[in-house]
Design an enzyme around this catalytic site. Structure first.
Site, PDB file in Angstrom:
ATOM      1  CE  LYS A 106      -0.271   0.024   5.062  1.00  0.00           C
ATOM      2  NZ  LYS A 106      -1.000  -0.094   6.267  1.00  0.00           N
ATOM      3  CE1 TYR A 139      14.926  32.107   2.898  1.00  0.00           C
ATOM      4  CE2 TYR A 139      15.184  29.762   2.754  1.00  0.00           C
ATOM      5  CZ  TYR A 139      15.020  31.074   2.016  1.00  0.00           C
ATOM      6  OH  TYR A 139      14.598  30.891   0.694  1.00  0.00           O
TER       7      TYR A 139
END
Length: 359
Positions: free
Chosen positions: A34, A255
């Site tokens: 899955k 950042y």
């Protein structure tokens, strides 16, 4: 120069299936594929495992992709069917389906099918997510045995909630409920997924359903890795350095300037970021491998780039290989550093990450 690429080791995948057979020698294997085979590629994974006894999926669409791709082994719909109109397709394609609620049972009773369907009645033994409650289970089971659209005998499946916690007592309670209900019933039985295979041999029964451990990743949150159980990592998340820069002591990186170097050093910039599915939560210090050498991430993970401290004497250069997790760097370590589960890490990589299969 290679950008973000997942390398899938087919040999390791086959090894892991064989290793799990050694751990559960009397059981058949439902290889759970899955969620795009936990990020490893649905069809390629299934094609790599011709010795699997069956495949497990979560959606009918996944099962149909397997059939369209030439997979003829049994396919089990682990969550069952979501719409009564899907039953003719399930019957025609010879899919197995879980049945866990009144609506599904009624749909089976009312359907007009050319062939009966192989059913796994899901018993809620303590997960309390899907399944028939024990006090309602005998009546539910009886209706399945009388349904013309159900191939007999009815099989019985359940799922552990805390198989990775061997001392909590919950698994023993679930096993007791499961054994009590199954007693005297002729169908096949399955309750063990990855954690059950590794820690609960008394739960192996007729079928086991290996999921994440099939891909060489431990289901346990106790700092273990798949290697502790004789399994090998199948997925390596790789990229390259796209720049190597001189960096001065006292200068910040990235950042927010969250990391400041305490020394002159050399920084590497890696073509990888949260836009590829790498966790933005990875703190400074999270390891990556550059030329096989472990170095730390520094500063924030950006959308497309990660910075690493190569060290002042580093000889690395742009184009050199980087491994973010996989061979030599277990994904379980990254999960521990980032507080993001290994399940999530390997299944959330984005479509811009290239896939490469090797033997």
């Amino acid at each position: 120069m290679q950008a973000a690429t997942v390398v899938i080791n087919r040999r390791a995948l086959r090894h892991n299936l064989q290793r799990l057979r050694e751990l559960a020698p009397a059981s058949k294997m439902v290889a759970v594929v899955k969620a795009n085979a936990y990020g490893h590629g649905l069809l390629e994974t299934a094609r790599t495992l011709p010795d699997a006894d069956a495949f497990g999926v979560a959606r009918l669409e996944e099962a149909l992709r397997l059939r369209a791709g030439g997979i003829t082994k049994p396919v089990l719909l682990l969550e069952g069917f979501f719409d009564a109109r899907d039953l003719p397709t399930i019957s025609a394609q010879h899919f197995h389906t879980a049945v866990h609620n009144e609506e599904q049972l009624a749909a089976l009773e009312e359907a007009s099918l050319d062939e009966p369907v192989t059913v796994w009645m899901k018993l809620d033994t303590g997960m309390h997510r899907l399944g028939v409650r024990p006090e309602q289970a005998e009546a539910f089971y009886h209706r399945l045995t009388q349904c013309k659209n159900v191939r007999q005998p009815v099989n019985i499946v359940s799922h552990f909630a805390r198989a990775d916690e061997p001392k909590c007592g919950a698994t023993e309670k679930q096993l007791a409920i499961f054994n009590t209900f199954c007693e005297g019933k002729p169908g096949q039985r399955s309750i063990a997924a990855s954690g059950g295979i590794l820690l609960w041999p008394q739960s192996h029964f007729d079928w086991v359903r290996p999921g994440i451990i099939l891909y060489g990743v431990s289901p346990l949150e106790d700092r273990s890795t798949g290697a502790d159980f004789g399994c090998q990592p199948v997925m390596s998340l790789t990229s390259s350095l796209i720049a190597v820069r001189e960096h001065k002591a006292g200068e910040p990186v990235g950042y927010g300037g969250t990391w400041v170097s305490e020394r002159d050093t050399r920084l590497g910039v890696v073509a990888m970021g949260y836009g590829d599915g790498y966790p933005r939560a990875a703190p400074s210090g999270t390891p990556v491998l550059v030329n096989g050498r472990e170095v730390p991430i520094v500063g924030r993970v950006a959308m497309d780039m990660i910075c690493v401290d190569l060290g002042p004497q580093a000889q690395d250069k742009a184009g050199d290989p980087v491994i973010l997790w996989g061979e030599g760097l277990p994904v379980e370590r990254i999960a521990e550093m980032t507080k993001v589960s290994a399940y999530e890490l390997i299944t959330r990589l984005t479509s811009r990450v290239a896939m490469k299969y090797v033997d």
